[in-house]
Scaffold this motif. Structure first.
Motif, mmCIF file in Angstrom:
data_model
loop_
_atom_site.group_PDB
_atom_site.id
_atom_site.type_symbol
_atom_site.label_atom_id
_atom_site.label_comp_id
_atom_site.label_asym_id
_atom_site.label_seq_id
_atom_site.Cartn_x
_atom_site.Cartn_y
_atom_site.Cartn_z
ATOM 1 N N GLY A 179 27.222 0.664 17.079
ATOM 2 C CA GLY A 179 26.739 1.100 18.390
ATOM 3 C C GLY A 179 27.664 0.677 19.519
ATOM 4 N N SER A 180 28.303 -0.473 19.365
ATOM 5 C CA SER A 180 29.256 -0.929 20.362
ATOM 6 C C SER A 180 30.450 0.012 20.436
ATOM 7 C CB SER A 180 29.711 -2.352 20.022
ATOM 8 O OG SER A 180 30.626 -2.824 20.968
ATOM 9 N N VAL A 181 30.933 0.439 19.274
ATOM 10 C CA VAL A 181 32.036 1.410 19.256
ATOM 11 C C VAL A 181 31.584 2.715 19.913
ATOM 12 C CG1 VAL A 181 33.616 2.755 17.819
ATOM 13 C CG2 VAL A 181 33.060 0.397 17.170
ATOM 14 N N ALA A 182 30.408 3.216 19.510
ATOM 15 C CA ALA A 182 29.909 4.490 20.044
ATOM 16 C C ALA A 182 29.684 4.428 21.551
ATOM 17 C CB ALA A 182 28.619 4.888 19.326
ATOM 18 N N SER A 183 29.092 3.335 22.037
ATOM 19 C CA SER A 183 28.817 3.259 23.473
ATOM 20 C C SER A 183 30.093 3.080 24.276
ATOM 21 C CB SER A 183 27.807 2.147 23.781
ATOM 22 O OG SER A 183 28.323 0.875 23.447
ATOM 23 N N CYS A 184 31.101 2.425 23.698
ATOM 24 C CA CYS A 184 32.388 2.292 24.377
ATOM 25 C C CYS A 184 33.077 3.657 24.479
ATOM 26 C CB CYS A 184 33.265 1.287 23.636
ATOM 27 S SG CYS A 184 34.798 0.862 24.501
ATOM 28 N N VAL A 185 33.063 4.412 23.378
ATOM 29 C CA VAL A 185 33.618 5.768 23.412
ATOM 30 C C VAL A 185 32.865 6.606 24.447
ATOM 31 C CG1 VAL A 185 33.891 7.927 22.104
ATOM 32 C CG2 VAL A 185 34.538 5.738 21.056
ATOM 33 N N ALA A 186 31.540 6.486 24.472
ATOM 34 C CA ALA A 186 30.732 7.236 25.440
ATOM 35 C C ALA A 186 31.140 6.901 26.871
ATOM 36 C CB ALA A 186 29.248 6.955 25.226
ATOM 37 N N PRO A 240 16.371 -4.913 8.649
ATOM 38 C CA PRO A 240 15.256 -4.019 8.325
ATOM 39 C C PRO A 240 14.295 -4.715 7.357
ATOM 40 C CG PRO A 240 17.377 -3.088 7.592
ATOM 41 C CD PRO A 240 17.665 -4.406 8.195
ATOM 42 N N ALA A 241 13.067 -4.218 7.317
ATOM 43 C CA ALA A 241 12.045 -4.814 6.456
ATOM 44 C C ALA A 241 12.491 -4.861 4.999
ATOM 45 C CB ALA A 241 10.731 -4.042 6.595
ATOM 46 N N GLU A 242 13.183 -3.813 4.539
ATOM 47 C CA GLU A 242 13.620 -3.793 3.131
ATOM 48 C C GLU A 242 14.670 -4.860 2.825
ATOM 49 O OE1 GLU A 242 15.860 -0.336 5.183
ATOM 50 O OE2 GLU A 242 13.806 -1.071 5.168
ATOM 51 N N ASP A 243 15.252 -5.462 3.860
ATOM 52 C CA ASP A 243 16.210 -6.551 3.665
ATOM 53 C C ASP A 243 15.622 -7.903 4.070
ATOM 54 O OD1 ASP A 243 18.176 -4.829 2.675
ATOM 55 O OD2 ASP A 243 19.038 -4.480 4.658
ATOM 56 N N GLY A 244 14.291 -7.957 4.199
ATOM 57 C CA GLY A 244 13.619 -9.219 4.492
ATOM 58 C C GLY A 244 13.389 -9.514 5.956
ATOM 59 N N GLY A 245 13.718 -8.587 6.821
ATOM 60 C CA GLY A 245 13.528 -8.806 8.248
ATOM 61 C C GLY A 245 12.244 -8.191 8.764
ATOM 62 N N GLN A 246 12.080 -8.269 10.062
ATOM 63 C CA GLN A 246 10.929 -7.674 10.744
ATOM 64 C C GLN A 246 11.306 -6.393 11.485
ATOM 65 O OE1 GLN A 246 7.670 -8.909 10.591
ATOM 66 N NE2 GLN A 246 8.617 -10.118 8.959
ATOM 67 N N ASP A 247 12.580 -5.994 11.428
ATOM 68 C CA ASP A 247 13.071 -4.800 12.111
ATOM 69 C C ASP A 247 12.783 -4.852 13.614
ATOM 70 O OD1 ASP A 247 14.558 -2.489 11.959
ATOM 71 O OD2 ASP A 247 12.850 -1.187 11.560
ATOM 72 N N ALA A 248 12.950 -6.067 14.198
ATOM 73 C CA ALA A 248 12.680 -6.265 15.626
ATOM 74 C C ALA A 248 13.808 -5.753 16.517
ATOM 75 C CB ALA A 248 12.434 -7.750 15.914
ATOM 76 N N GLY A 249 14.938 -5.409 15.918
ATOM 77 C CA GLY A 249 16.079 -4.917 16.674
ATOM 78 C C GLY A 249 17.086 -4.326 15.716
ATOM 79 N N MET A 250 18.183 -3.855 16.255
ATOM 80 C CA MET A 250 19.249 -3.322 15.414
ATOM 81 C C MET A 250 19.810 -4.437 14.547
ATOM 82 S SD MET A 250 21.669 -0.787 17.602
ATOM 83 C CE MET A 250 21.189 -0.661 19.298
ATOM 84 N N SER A 251 20.297 -4.058 13.373
ATOM 85 C CA SER A 251 21.006 -5.038 12.551
ATOM 86 C C SER A 251 22.362 -5.301 13.218
ATOM 87 C CB SER A 251 21.210 -4.500 11.130
ATOM 88 O OG SER A 251 22.204 -3.485 11.132
ATOM 89 N N PRO A 252 23.011 -6.420 12.895
ATOM 90 C CA PRO A 252 24.338 -6.653 13.468
ATOM 91 C C PRO A 252 25.324 -5.524 13.175
ATOM 92 C CG PRO A 252 23.479 -8.685 12.573
ATOM 93 C CD PRO A 252 22.519 -7.593 12.160
ATOM 94 N N VAL A 253 25.234 -4.905 11.998
ATOM 95 C CA VAL A 253 26.140 -3.793 11.681
ATOM 96 C C VAL A 253 25.828 -2.597 12.586
ATOM 97 C CG1 VAL A 253 26.817 -2.116 9.919
ATOM 98 C CG2 VAL A 253 26.615 -4.543 9.325
ATOM 99 N N GLU A 254 24.545 -2.285 12.776
ATOM 100 C CA GLU A 254 24.183 -1.191 13.689
ATOM 101 C C GLU A 254 24.679 -1.494 15.099
ATOM 102 O OE1 GLU A 254 20.028 0.562 11.905
ATOM 103 O OE2 GLU A 254 19.989 -1.435 12.832
ATOM 104 N N LEU A 255 24.543 -2.731 15.524
ATOM 105 C CA LEU A 255 25.000 -3.124 16.853
ATOM 106 C C LEU A 255 26.521 -2.979 16.964
ATOM 107 C CD1 LEU A 255 24.164 -4.267 19.608
ATOM 108 C CD2 LEU A 255 24.440 -6.554 18.628
ATOM 109 N N PHE A 256 27.234 -3.352 15.906
ATOM 110 C CA PHE A 256 28.694 -3.218 15.869
ATOM 111 C C PHE A 256 29.098 -1.750 16.011
ATOM 112 C CE2 PHE A 256 32.336 -2.408 12.960
ATOM 113 C CZ PHE A 256 33.338 -2.994 13.717
#
Length: 138
Positions: free
Chosen positions: A45-52, A27-43
């Protein structure tokens, strides 16, 4: 099985697997451009989408409509070491299911591959330049 995470400037890394690509960034507040999910969000999200997926397959096998099925995931960070410390998954079905199926559906949800992969300790090896030509030093 193999995928690759490649640097794309700033804090962005693109993950490619076969013909698929996922952009990760901070995210921008952590020095990024917020061009995608952070690795933690992706992690998470991987659990959530697998459960889904597992819940959706259960619904399909039992003629329960998947229309409106959604999964919410909330997480909290922990320290020493810095990590995701807790994930809470909420399954939302817009219609009721018989109580005898509820327990089986929750058992299936707990059995998702990603959840099981982190519920049991798994070895992760990290190497530097494992296949480097003989003139390259690690």
């Amino acid at each position: 099985m193999k995928l690759t995470a490649s640097y794309h400037g700033g804090t962005r890394y693109d993950i490619t697997s076969g013909k698929h690509r996922v952009v990760t960034d901070q995210p921008a507040e952590d020095g990024g451009q917020d061009a995608g999910m952070s690795p933690v969000e992706l992690f998470v999200g991987s659990v959530a989408s697998c459960v889904a997926y597992f819940v959706g397959q259960f619904c399909a096998r039992h003629n329960i409509s998947r229309d409106g099925l959604s999964i919410d995931a909330e997480w909290a960070m922990a320290e020493s070491p810095h990590r995701v410390g807790q994930i809470d998954i909420a399954i939302h079905l817009p219609h009721r299911i018989p109580s005898e199926q509820k327990e089986r559906l929750l058992k299936v949800a707990h059995g998702c591959t990603v959840h099981q992969s982190i519920a049991t300790a798994l070895p992760i090896t990290i190497t530097l330049n494992p296949h480097a030509p003989s003139g390259v030093r690690s």
